[in-house]
Each structure stands twice: as C-alpha cells, then as structure tokens.
Design an enzyme around this catalytic site. Structure first.
Site, PDB file in Angstrom:
ATOM      1  N   ASP A 168      -7.892  -5.592   0.227  1.00 45.52           N
ATOM      2  CA  ASP A 168      -8.346  -6.397  -0.914  1.00 45.52           C
ATOM      3  C   ASP A 168      -7.957  -7.866  -0.819  1.00 45.52           C
ATOM      4  O   ASP A 168      -8.457  -8.688  -1.580  1.00 45.52           O
ATOM      5  CB  ASP A 168      -7.767  -5.825  -2.220  1.00 45.52           C
TER       6      ASP A 168
ATOM      7  N   HIS B  54       0.855  -1.176   0.000  1.00 43.66           N
ATOM      8  CA  HIS B  54       0.000   0.000   0.000  1.00 43.66           C
ATOM      9  C   HIS B  54       0.896   1.231   0.000  1.00 43.66           C
ATOM     10  O   HIS B  54       1.968   1.215   0.612  1.00 43.66           O
ATOM     11  CB  HIS B  54      -0.897  -0.002   1.252  1.00 43.66           C
TER      12      HIS B  54
HETATM   13  N1  ACO Z   1       4.085  -7.416  -4.721  1.00 40.31           N
HETATM   14  C1  ACO Z   1       5.427  -7.456  -4.879  1.00 40.31           C
HETATM   15  N2  ACO Z   1       6.222  -6.388  -4.738  1.00 40.31           N
HETATM   16  C2  ACO Z   1       5.630  -5.221  -4.435  1.00 40.31           C
HETATM   17  C3  ACO Z   1       4.250  -5.112  -4.259  1.00 40.31           C
HETATM   18  C4  ACO Z   1       3.460  -6.268  -4.402  1.00 40.31           C
HETATM   19  N3  ACO Z   1       2.135  -6.241  -4.241  1.00 40.31           N
HETATM   20  N4  ACO Z   1       3.933  -3.822  -3.965  1.00 40.31           N
HETATM   21  C5  ACO Z   1       5.091  -3.152  -3.965  1.00 40.31           C
HETATM   22  N5  ACO Z   1       6.132  -3.985  -4.241  1.00 40.31           N
HETATM   23  C6  ACO Z   1       7.544  -3.656  -4.260  1.00 40.31           C
HETATM   24  C7  ACO Z   1       7.945  -2.915  -5.532  1.00 40.31           C
HETATM   25  O1  ACO Z   1       8.366  -3.805  -6.546  1.00 40.31           O
HETATM   26  C8  ACO Z   1       9.065  -2.044  -5.026  1.00 40.31           C
HETATM   27  O2  ACO Z   1      10.225  -2.829  -4.885  1.00 40.31           O
HETATM   28  P1  ACO Z   1      11.685  -2.208  -5.233  1.00 40.31           P
HETATM   29  O3  ACO Z   1      11.865  -1.078  -4.277  1.00 40.31           O
HETATM   30  O4  ACO Z   1      12.623  -3.331  -5.052  1.00 40.31           O
HETATM   31  O5  ACO Z   1      11.587  -1.730  -6.667  1.00 40.31           O
HETATM   32  C9  ACO Z   1       8.611  -1.654  -3.610  1.00 40.31           C
HETATM   33  O6  ACO Z   1       7.777  -2.742  -3.178  1.00 40.31           O
HETATM   34  C10 ACO Z   1       7.838  -0.346  -3.558  1.00 40.31           C
HETATM   35  O7  ACO Z   1       6.782  -0.437  -4.498  1.00 40.31           O
HETATM   36  P2  ACO Z   1       6.092   0.831  -5.171  1.00 40.31           P
HETATM   37  O8  ACO Z   1       5.382   0.407  -6.404  1.00 40.31           O
HETATM   38  O9  ACO Z   1       7.098   1.952  -5.297  1.00 40.31           O
HETATM   39  O10 ACO Z   1       5.064   1.227  -4.046  1.00 40.31           O
HETATM   40  P3  ACO Z   1       3.786   2.142  -4.244  1.00 40.31           P
HETATM   41  O11 ACO Z   1       3.543   2.773  -2.924  1.00 40.31           O
HETATM   42  O12 ACO Z   1       3.942   3.052  -5.404  1.00 40.31           O
HETATM   43  O13 ACO Z   1       2.651   1.084  -4.608  1.00 40.31           O
HETATM   44  C11 ACO Z   1       0.721  -0.253  -4.597  1.00 40.31           C
HETATM   45  C12 ACO Z   1       1.540   0.815  -3.845  1.00 40.31           C
HETATM   46  C13 ACO Z   1       0.366   0.269  -6.004  1.00 40.31           C
HETATM   47  C14 ACO Z   1      -0.583  -0.500  -3.832  1.00 40.31           C
HETATM   48  C15 ACO Z   1       1.561  -1.555  -4.701  1.00 40.31           C
HETATM   49  O14 ACO Z   1       1.910  -2.034  -3.423  1.00 40.31           O
HETATM   50  C16 ACO Z   1       0.856  -2.639  -5.511  1.00 40.31           C
HETATM   51  O15 ACO Z   1       0.942  -2.628  -6.752  1.00 40.31           O
HETATM   52  N6  ACO Z   1       0.137  -3.598  -4.817  1.00 40.31           N
HETATM   53  C17 ACO Z   1      -0.614  -4.629  -5.504  1.00 40.31           C
HETATM   54  C18 ACO Z   1      -1.951  -4.037  -5.946  1.00 40.31           C
HETATM   55  C19 ACO Z   1      -2.906  -3.846  -4.786  1.00 40.31           C
HETATM   56  O16 ACO Z   1      -3.102  -4.724  -3.954  1.00 40.31           O
HETATM   57  N7  ACO Z   1      -3.540  -2.649  -4.758  1.00 40.31           N
HETATM   58  C20 ACO Z   1      -4.546  -2.324  -3.752  1.00 40.31           C
HETATM   59  C21 ACO Z   1      -4.141  -1.138  -2.968  1.00 40.31           C
HETATM   60  S1  ACO Z   1      -5.301  -0.896  -1.662  1.00 40.31           S
HETATM   61  C22 ACO Z   1      -6.626  -0.179  -2.381  1.00 40.31           C
HETATM   62  O17 ACO Z   1      -6.594   0.468  -3.397  1.00 40.31           O
HETATM   63  C23 ACO Z   1      -7.872  -0.374  -1.666  1.00 40.31           C
END
Ligand code: ACO
Length: 427
Positions: free
Chosen positions: A361, A303
């Site tokens: 989720d 998140h």
């Molecule tokens: N699975 C694996 N790796 C992940 C995940 C994940 N779900 N989420 C983040 N990471 C990793 C990224 O690859 C990144 O790694 P790195 O630093 O080695 O490159 C690091 O964690 C940071 O990730 P970002 O994308 O920069 O984090 P951001 O805050 O932008 O993303 C997000 C948040 C979009 C929710 C992300 O965690 C994601 O894509 N999750 C899966 C989708 C999801 O469940 N969304 C629901 C959100 S809750 C809602 O809307 C109600």
C-alpha cells in the site's frame, strides 16, 4: 520432521499429531484436543493457528516470498496478465493457449450487468463511499443471478466465480462514475480486462477516449499484485461466511466489508492521506517522532506476515515510477516524500527492530492518484482485484472434503450463572 507433539497439562499428557505442508512450518493437529482433553487453544488474531489447508498461495514472511500456485509474484507481475493469473488461481495451473482464449472470452462476455441492476446505484447518496456501494451492490448480485447460487453444484460455483471476476470492474467503475455524477459506461468486448476498466472509469460521452498502453499495463500489474494473499482477514471472512453455505455473492460482499478497514485494504487510502499530511521532505523527522511517540502509525508500513520487504512493494514502486514518468509527473512531491520516508524508516532502529518494511500500500496510493483515481476508489480497486483470490479460496473450500462450518471457541471471562433481578429490585 516432527511426527508428533506432546501436550502436558498438570499430570495429564496428550499425544498430538503433526502435519507437514509442502513448505513452511509444520502444524500441530489440535482438532481432537477438545473432545479428548476438554481443552481449547487460545489464539486471538490467529497468529499461530492455521484455519484451513490450501494449495493456492504461499508466503514466507521472513524471506519476503509470495508464490501463487508456486509461481513468484515478481515473475507473474513481469510476464503474465491479470486474467492469466485469475485462471491460475482458480484452476491451479497456467492455461494453454486454447484454455486461455476460452477463459478470456467467458470473462469478457460476462462483464455486462442486468439493466435493472443500474437502478440499484440510484438508491445511494451521491457522496456515498465507493466501498459502501461495492458492499451493497456485490451482495445484491445474489438477487439477480439465481441460477448460480447453488453452492453444492460445481458448475454453478464456476459460473458464479466467472461472473464475479467479470462484473467487478463494471460495478467498481459504476461506483466511481456515480460518485462523480457522470453517466455509466458500458463494457466493450474488444478490450482487455484492464483497458476496459480504465475506459469505464475515465471515458465521458463528450470526447473520444484513448487507451494508454503504459497505464493499461500498470493497471493490470496492480490487479496482479492484489489478486490473492492467502488467509488474510478478508479472505478468512469469505471462507467463514462461505462455510455456512451462504451464496458466493453474499460471501464476497462480506469480504469487501472486511477489506474496507484501515488495518487492511483501507491502508492505501490512509497511506496517501499521510503523505499529503507530511507534505514536504523537511517535515518527515517530526512525523517519524510522532510515530515513535505512538500518536499514529506509519501507514503502508508493517505487515502481520512479512517481516521483510513485501515483494509486492518492490514491483509497486517500479510501477509507480513508470506511471509518474508517463504522465509527466516524475517530480511529484509526494513521491519524493514517500522515497525519503522509506529511506529514513528502513534505517531507523524503531522500524528495524520491529521488522517494519513498506507493504504494497505504500506506493499504490501515489500510483492510483497519478492515474486519476480519487483516494476513495483505492480500496474499491483492491476489492476488484482481490475478488479472484476470494472466490478461488471459496471454491477450494467447497472442494475440500474436510469442510466444516467455521465455529471458533472462546475463553469465557464473563459472570457465572446468576438469577435475574426484576427492574424495581435493582439498586
Ligand atoms: N507504524 C508504526 N509502528 C508499527 C506499525 C506501523 N505501521 N506497524 C506495527 N507497528 C509496531 C507496533 O506499535 C508494535 O510495536 P510494540 O511491539 O512496541 O508495541 C509492533 O510494531 C508490532 O505491531 P502489531 O500491531 O502487533 O503488528 P500486527 O502484525 O498485529 O499488525 C499491521 C500488522 C496491522 C499491518 C500493522 O503493521 C499496521 O497497522 N500497519 C499500518 C497499516 C497498514 O499499512 N496496513 C496494510 C497491511 S497490508 C494489506 O492489508 C494489503
């Protein structure tokens, strides 16, 4: 408590004010920076930028805290009802018994939609995604309720808020019924909000529909968990659309469009698809390896704000167990996969180091599937519940004397001015 900040650029120095909220980090006030220093700040994704002041919802992502008007989400989910939370979000305080009775009556008596509106659904293909229908149908409300689209009139703003909260279940249930080829079901005034929605979704003319208190309570709780979440992408979209003075129905349609994306509300659909794809517990290590190899993300994990357990996920996990037990499916293999996946991920350095925890989720998909909803309805249900958050934030924006049209700046990296070259002269 910091009182000011200084920005030094080369040999120039600028004093910037600091503003403290009730809680949370202080903010540097950069509003006059461009006028005084000819400098922009650069923050794609708004990771360090507050775009508005708000009194509605507070999140401490490191501590895993979510408060609505100061009340912890777990207390609201345990003791309150969705309609009471709606009142709280809209008005700032929990209602008295009389206030609640009035509010409940108002919402209940706004649940029907204009009879002509039903013809609108027929324009969609029968296999249309419910979110496509929701985006179009909610935007179309502005063509039906002309008497509540003057955004400068507080009374009309209130009526449009009530209409949206009341009509969303009717529209979402119609989107569902349309997709399965069943007749629309009219709302009833003798049922609660969640019960009415379940009946409009699952009753068919061929048999009597029986309400189930455990499933009704679970539905209501799922609505509470999704009611608001401060300045997320869809809420910011609603505020940005509303900042131009666009009507509330159009603004909420914009929010629905944004919510549809898989990084936001679309994640619950994707999380269930992922659990289905994994299928059995023995396939989890291989799947986790794929995540680490960056082939895909673990949906329902991570998140932008929570760097700790999402407090909504705790309640959702409990609700999931209650629903599965009620429908006699406590041994659902998907639940087993989800629980094992969660256990492994919470102990794996890849996820621990990146502070990736289950979000709301992760368990909502299994729960909604068990209740009888197809995956395509998951995000539509999220939109239904989030409408109160969107419209409360939209209303707050109009009550804010600092309201301005939203107009982000940019860091331009394109070509400098150049002369047009006629087609025949281009190599
Ligand atoms: N699975 C694996 N790796 C992940 C995940 C994940 N779900 N989420 C983040 N990471 C990793 C990224 O690859 C990144 O790694 P790195 O630093 O080695 O490159 C690091 O964690 C940071 O990730 P970002 O994308 O920069 O984090 P951001 O805050 O932008 O993303 C997000 C948040 C979009 C929710 C992300 O965690 C994601 O894509 N999750 C899966 C989708 C999801 O469940 N969304 C629901 C959100 S809750 C809602 O809307 C109600």
């Amino acid at each position: 408590m910091a009182e000011h900040a200084t920005l030094t650029v080369g040999n120039r120095s600028f004093d910037l004010g600091m503003i403290d909220g009730t809680t949370g980090p202080a903010v540097v006030d950069v509003r006059k920076l461009y006028a005084e220093a000819d400098i922009f700040t650069f923050d794609p994704g708004f990771t360090s930028t507050a775009a508005c002041e708000s009194k509605i919802t507070y999140i401490d992502g490191d501590a895993g805290v979510l408060l609505h008007r100061g009340y912890p989400i777990a207390q609201l989910a345990e003791h309150s009802t969705f309609l009471e939370v709606c009142y709280l979000l809209l008005n700032g305080e929990l209602p008295t018994a009389d206030e609640f009775a009035d509010f409940e009556k108002t919402i209940t008596y706004h649940t029907m939609i204009h009879a002509q509106f039903d013809r609108f659904f027929g324009g969609f293909r029968s296999d249309a995604h419910p979110m496509a229908i929701m985006t179009g149908a909610v935007g179309a409300l502005s063509a039906f309720y002309h008497d509540s689209i003057n955004v400068d009139d507080p009374e009309q703003r209130k009526i449009s808020a009530h209409r949206l909260i009341a009509k969303m279940p009717t529209i979402a249930a119609r989107a569902f019924k349309y997709s399965v080829g069943q007749p629309f079901v009219t709302p009833r005034n003798d049922m609660t909000y969640a019960e009415n929605f379940l009946r409009m979704s699952f009753s068919v003319p061929a048999e009597d529909w029986k309400s189930n208190p455990i499933l009704t309570r679970a539905m209501d709780r799922i609505f509470i968990l999704h009611a608001d979440h401060e300045q997320n992408a869809s809420t910011s979209t609603v505020r940005l659309a509303g900042s131009s003075g666009a009507n509330p129905f159009a603004c909420i349609a914009a929010g629905i469009a944004c919510l549809w994306g898989p990084s936001h509300g679309g994640a619950n659909e994707e999380a269930l698809m992922m659990l289905n794809e994994i299928g059995t517990v023995d396939r989890i290590p291989e799947y986790i390896q794929g995540v680490k190899d960056r082939k895909y993300r673990l949906m329902g994990f991570g998140h932008r704000v929570y760097k700790n357990y999402d407090p909504r996920a705790t309640v959702m996990q409990k609700t999931c167990h209650e629903v599965l037990a009620e429908i006699g499916n406590a041994d659902d293999p998907l639940l087993k996969v989800a629980m094992e996946l969660e256990k492994i991920a919470l102990n794996d350095p890849y996820f621990v180091d990146r502070k990736l925890f289950p979000n709301v989720d992760f368990y909502s998909g299994i729960t909604l599937k068990a209740m009888g909803f197809p995956t395509t309805m998951f995000t539509a249900l999220f939109a239904l519940a989030r409408t109160v958050g969107w419209i409360s934030q939209w209303k707050e924006m109009f009550e804010d004397p600092q309201r301005k049209i939203g107009r982000p700046r940019q860091l331009y990296t394109g070509p400098l001015a150049r002369d047009y070259v006629p087609l025949e002269a281009r190599g």
